[in-house]
Design a protein around this motif. Structure first.
Motif, PDB file in Angstrom:
ATOM      1  N   ARG A  54     -17.041 -17.020 -42.444  1.00  0.00           N
ATOM      2  CA  ARG A  54     -17.870 -17.361 -41.292  1.00  0.00           C
ATOM      3  C   ARG A  54     -17.240 -16.956 -39.981  1.00  0.00           C
ATOM      4  NH1 ARG A  54     -22.970 -19.247 -42.977  1.00  0.00           N
ATOM      5  NH2 ARG A  54     -22.762 -18.925 -45.232  1.00  0.00           N
ATOM      6  N   ASP A  55     -15.932 -17.112 -39.866  1.00  0.00           N
ATOM      7  CA  ASP A  55     -15.298 -16.718 -38.602  1.00  0.00           C
ATOM      8  C   ASP A  55     -14.375 -15.528 -38.750  1.00  0.00           C
ATOM      9  OD1 ASP A  55     -12.916 -19.518 -38.560  1.00  0.00           O
ATOM     10  OD2 ASP A  55     -12.979 -17.689 -39.766  1.00  0.00           O
ATOM     11  N   GLY A  56     -14.275 -15.008 -39.975  1.00  0.00           N
ATOM     12  CA  GLY A  56     -13.475 -13.813 -40.202  1.00  0.00           C
ATOM     13  C   GLY A  56     -11.981 -14.038 -40.221  1.00  0.00           C
ATOM     14  N   SER A  57     -11.547 -15.297 -40.166  1.00  0.00           N
ATOM     15  CA  SER A  57     -10.115 -15.574 -40.095  1.00  0.00           C
ATOM     16  C   SER A  57      -9.455 -15.355 -41.441  1.00  0.00           C
ATOM     17  CB  SER A  57      -9.868 -16.996 -39.602  1.00  0.00           C
ATOM     18  OG  SER A  57     -10.424 -17.935 -40.494  1.00  0.00           O
ATOM     19  N   THR A  58      -8.219 -14.936 -41.368  1.00  0.00           N
ATOM     20  CA  THR A  58      -7.382 -14.737 -42.549  1.00  0.00           C
ATOM     21  C   THR A  58      -6.084 -15.498 -42.335  1.00  0.00           C
ATOM     22  OG1 THR A  58      -8.313 -12.544 -42.940  1.00  0.00           O
ATOM     23  CG2 THR A  58      -6.232 -13.054 -44.006  1.00  0.00           C
ATOM     24  N   ASN A  59      -5.719 -16.307 -43.290  1.00  0.00           N
ATOM     25  CA  ASN A  59      -4.512 -17.124 -43.158  1.00  0.00           C
ATOM     26  C   ASN A  59      -3.544 -16.856 -44.302  1.00  0.00           C
ATOM     27  OD1 ASN A  59      -5.560 -18.430 -40.855  1.00  0.00           O
ATOM     28  ND2 ASN A  59      -6.598 -19.945 -42.120  1.00  0.00           N
ATOM     29  N   TYR A  60      -2.257 -17.004 -43.993  1.00  0.00           N
ATOM     30  CA  TYR A  60      -1.214 -16.814 -44.978  1.00  0.00           C
ATOM     31  C   TYR A  60      -0.247 -17.995 -44.928  1.00  0.00           C
ATOM     32  CZ  TYR A  60      -2.677 -11.920 -45.149  1.00  0.00           C
ATOM     33  OH  TYR A  60      -3.392 -10.762 -45.289  1.00  0.00           O
ATOM     34  N   ALA A  61       0.263 -18.372 -46.078  1.00  0.00           N
ATOM     35  CA  ALA A  61       1.338 -19.344 -46.118  1.00  0.00           C
ATOM     36  C   ALA A  61       2.562 -18.744 -45.429  1.00  0.00           C
ATOM     37  CB  ALA A  61       1.668 -19.706 -47.558  1.00  0.00           C
ATOM     38  N   ASN A  62       3.326 -19.583 -44.767  1.00  0.00           N
ATOM     39  CA  ASN A  62       4.503 -19.074 -44.042  1.00  0.00           C
ATOM     40  C   ASN A  62       5.447 -18.319 -44.962  1.00  0.00           C
ATOM     41  OD1 ASN A  62       3.722 -20.079 -41.528  1.00  0.00           O
ATOM     42  ND2 ASN A  62       4.705 -22.059 -41.886  1.00  0.00           N
ATOM     43  N   SER A  63       5.526 -18.756 -46.199  1.00  0.00           N
ATOM     44  CA  SER A  63       6.477 -18.158 -47.140  1.00  0.00           C
ATOM     45  C   SER A  63       6.117 -16.722 -47.523  1.00  0.00           C
ATOM     46  CB  SER A  63       6.570 -19.017 -48.400  1.00  0.00           C
ATOM     47  OG  SER A  63       5.298 -19.129 -49.011  1.00  0.00           O
ATOM     48  N   VAL A  64       4.873 -16.295 -47.261  1.00  0.00           N
ATOM     49  CA  VAL A  64       4.464 -14.943 -47.663  1.00  0.00           C
ATOM     50  C   VAL A  64       4.068 -14.067 -46.486  1.00  0.00           C
ATOM     51  CG1 VAL A  64       3.652 -15.884 -49.860  1.00  0.00           C
ATOM     52  CG2 VAL A  64       2.004 -15.435 -48.030  1.00  0.00           C
ATOM     53  N   LYS A  65       4.062 -14.617 -45.294  1.00  0.00           N
ATOM     54  CA  LYS A  65       3.672 -13.832 -44.117  1.00  0.00           C
ATOM     55  C   LYS A  65       4.565 -12.601 -43.966  1.00  0.00           C
ATOM     56  CE  LYS A  65       1.565 -17.328 -41.142  1.00  0.00           C
ATOM     57  NZ  LYS A  65       1.736 -18.174 -39.930  1.00  0.00           N
ATOM     58  N   GLY A  66       3.919 -11.483 -43.689  1.00  0.00           N
ATOM     59  CA  GLY A  66       4.651 -10.238 -43.524  1.00  0.00           C
ATOM     60  C   GLY A  66       4.947  -9.518 -44.823  1.00  0.00           C
ATOM     61  N   ARG A  67       4.708 -10.186 -45.956  1.00  0.00           N
ATOM     62  CA  ARG A  67       4.978  -9.569 -47.256  1.00  0.00           C
ATOM     63  C   ARG A  67       3.698  -9.388 -48.081  1.00  0.00           C
ATOM     64  NH1 ARG A  67       7.887 -12.181 -50.942  1.00  0.00           N
ATOM     65  NH2 ARG A  67       7.350 -14.278 -50.204  1.00  0.00           N
ATOM     66  N   PHE A  68       2.767 -10.314 -47.956  1.00  0.00           N
ATOM     67  CA  PHE A  68       1.522 -10.280 -48.744  1.00  0.00           C
ATOM     68  C   PHE A  68       0.358  -9.920 -47.823  1.00  0.00           C
ATOM     69  CE2 PHE A  68       2.692 -13.543 -52.292  1.00  0.00           C
ATOM     70  CZ  PHE A  68       3.860 -12.841 -52.538  1.00  0.00           C
ATOM     71  N   THR A  69      -0.615  -9.216 -48.394  1.00  0.00           N
ATOM     72  CA  THR A  69      -1.828  -8.873 -47.655  1.00  0.00           C
ATOM     73  C   THR A  69      -3.050  -9.131 -48.533  1.00  0.00           C
ATOM     74  OG1 THR A  69      -0.673  -7.125 -46.434  1.00  0.00           O
ATOM     75  CG2 THR A  69      -3.079  -7.086 -46.403  1.00  0.00           C
ATOM     76  N   ILE A  70      -3.968  -9.927 -48.018  1.00  0.00           N
ATOM     77  CA  ILE A  70      -5.218 -10.197 -48.720  1.00  0.00           C
ATOM     78  C   ILE A  70      -6.291  -9.251 -48.205  1.00  0.00           C
ATOM     79  CG2 ILE A  70      -6.018 -11.956 -47.075  1.00  0.00           C
ATOM     80  CD1 ILE A  70      -7.109 -13.543 -49.477  1.00  0.00           C
ATOM     81  N   SER A  71      -7.129  -8.782 -49.108  1.00  0.00           N
ATOM     82  CA  SER A  71      -8.218  -7.900 -48.705  1.00  0.00           C
ATOM     83  C   SER A  71      -9.329  -8.001 -49.740  1.00  0.00           C
ATOM     84  CB  SER A  71      -7.745  -6.445 -48.572  1.00  0.00           C
ATOM     85  OG  SER A  71      -7.298  -5.955 -49.817  1.00  0.00           O
ATOM     86  N   ARG A  72     -10.493  -7.489 -49.396  1.00  0.00           N
ATOM     87  CA  ARG A  72     -11.568  -7.499 -50.377  1.00  0.00           C
ATOM     88  C   ARG A  72     -12.430  -6.264 -50.240  1.00  0.00           C
ATOM     89  NH1 ARG A  72     -16.572 -10.920 -48.763  1.00  0.00           N
ATOM     90  NH2 ARG A  72     -16.574 -10.820 -46.487  1.00  0.00           N
ATOM     91  N   ASP A  73     -12.989  -5.866 -51.344  1.00  0.00           N
ATOM     92  CA  ASP A  73     -13.926  -4.748 -51.390  1.00  0.00           C
ATOM     93  C   ASP A  73     -15.287  -5.347 -51.743  1.00  0.00           C
ATOM     94  OD1 ASP A  73     -15.511  -2.563 -52.054  1.00  0.00           O
ATOM     95  OD2 ASP A  73     -13.838  -1.430 -52.876  1.00  0.00           O
ATOM     96  N   THR A  74     -16.149  -5.473 -50.746  1.00  0.00           N
ATOM     97  CA  THR A  74     -17.435  -6.132 -50.975  1.00  0.00           C
ATOM     98  C   THR A  74     -18.341  -5.304 -51.878  1.00  0.00           C
ATOM     99  OG1 THR A  74     -18.290  -5.174 -48.921  1.00  0.00           O
ATOM    100  CG2 THR A  74     -17.339  -7.390 -48.800  1.00  0.00           C
ATOM    101  N   THR A  75     -18.133  -3.996 -51.915  1.00  0.00           N
ATOM    102  CA  THR A  75     -18.974  -3.152 -52.768  1.00  0.00           C
ATOM    103  C   THR A  75     -18.651  -3.376 -54.248  1.00  0.00           C
ATOM    104  OG1 THR A  75     -17.453  -1.273 -52.716  1.00  0.00           O
ATOM    105  CG2 THR A  75     -19.087  -1.401 -50.966  1.00  0.00           C
ATOM    106  N   LYS A  76     -17.429  -3.810 -54.505  1.00  0.00           N
ATOM    107  CA  LYS A  76     -16.999  -4.060 -55.883  1.00  0.00           C
ATOM    108  C   LYS A  76     -16.890  -5.547 -56.191  1.00  0.00           C
ATOM    109  CE  LYS A  76     -14.285   0.222 -56.169  1.00  0.00           C
ATOM    110  NZ  LYS A  76     -12.941   0.802 -56.417  1.00  0.00           N
ATOM    111  N   ASN A  77     -17.180  -6.399 -55.211  1.00  0.00           N
ATOM    112  CA  ASN A  77     -17.010  -7.852 -55.379  1.00  0.00           C
ATOM    113  C   ASN A  77     -15.620  -8.181 -55.907  1.00  0.00           C
ATOM    114  OD1 ASN A  77     -19.404  -8.884 -54.376  1.00  0.00           O
ATOM    115  ND2 ASN A  77     -20.457  -8.758 -56.340  1.00  0.00           N
ATOM    116  N   THR A  78     -14.626  -7.562 -55.310  1.00  0.00           N
ATOM    117  CA  THR A  78     -13.251  -7.727 -55.768  1.00  0.00           C
ATOM    118  C   THR A  78     -12.353  -8.133 -54.613  1.00  0.00           C
ATOM    119  OG1 THR A  78     -13.561  -6.093 -57.516  1.00  0.00           O
ATOM    120  CG2 THR A  78     -11.304  -6.616 -56.903  1.00  0.00           C
TER     121      THR A  78
END
Length: 127
Positions: A54-78
């Motif tokens: 709804r607001d487009g925000s993306t959050n990360y746990a402090n322990s993974v910030k800078g190392r993990f990246t979340i993303s999605r492909d809406t065309t593949k529902n993945t």
């Protein structure tokens, strides 16, 4: 009812990388968010990262910030989780989940109740 299937886990040495995938079927616009959680042996499940649609925000746990990246492909529902510079503390079963508005399942993702879970994929990081 959405169905989620995670994949991409495995055994990797510390410093290595993995990319997790979460394939969603039955996904509709009713959902407000999606995220990744993990559970290490003997520990409670914790939020790793989430996306609020709804607001487009993306959050990360402090322990993974800078190392993990979340993303999605809406065309593949993945949904993806790119994990770099892995540490032994990242070991655990990783789950993806979809969210509806409500009481937060985790402080990481305010106002999102995660209620549909995948079966999980094991990530093991050796030292």
């Amino acid at each position: 009812q959405v169905q989620l299937v995670e994949s991409g886990g495995g055994l990797v040495q510390a410093g290595g990388s993995l990319r997790l995938s979460c394939s969603a079927s039955g996904f509709t616009s009713d959902y407000y968010g999606i995220g990744w959680f993990r559970q290490a042996p003997g520990k409670e499940r914790e939020g790793v990262s989430c996306i609020n649609f709804r607001d487009g925000s993306t959050n990360y746990a402090n322990s993974v910030k800078g190392r993990f990246t979340i993303s999605r492909d809406t065309t593949k529902n993945t949904l993806y989780l790119q994990m770099n510079s892995l540490k032994p503390d990242d070991t655990g079963v990783y789950y993806c989940a979809t969210a509806l508005p409500g009481i937060a399942t985790t402080p990481l993702c305010p106002a999102l109740t995660f209620g549909s879970w995948g079966q999980g994929t094991q990530v093991t990081v050796s030292s």
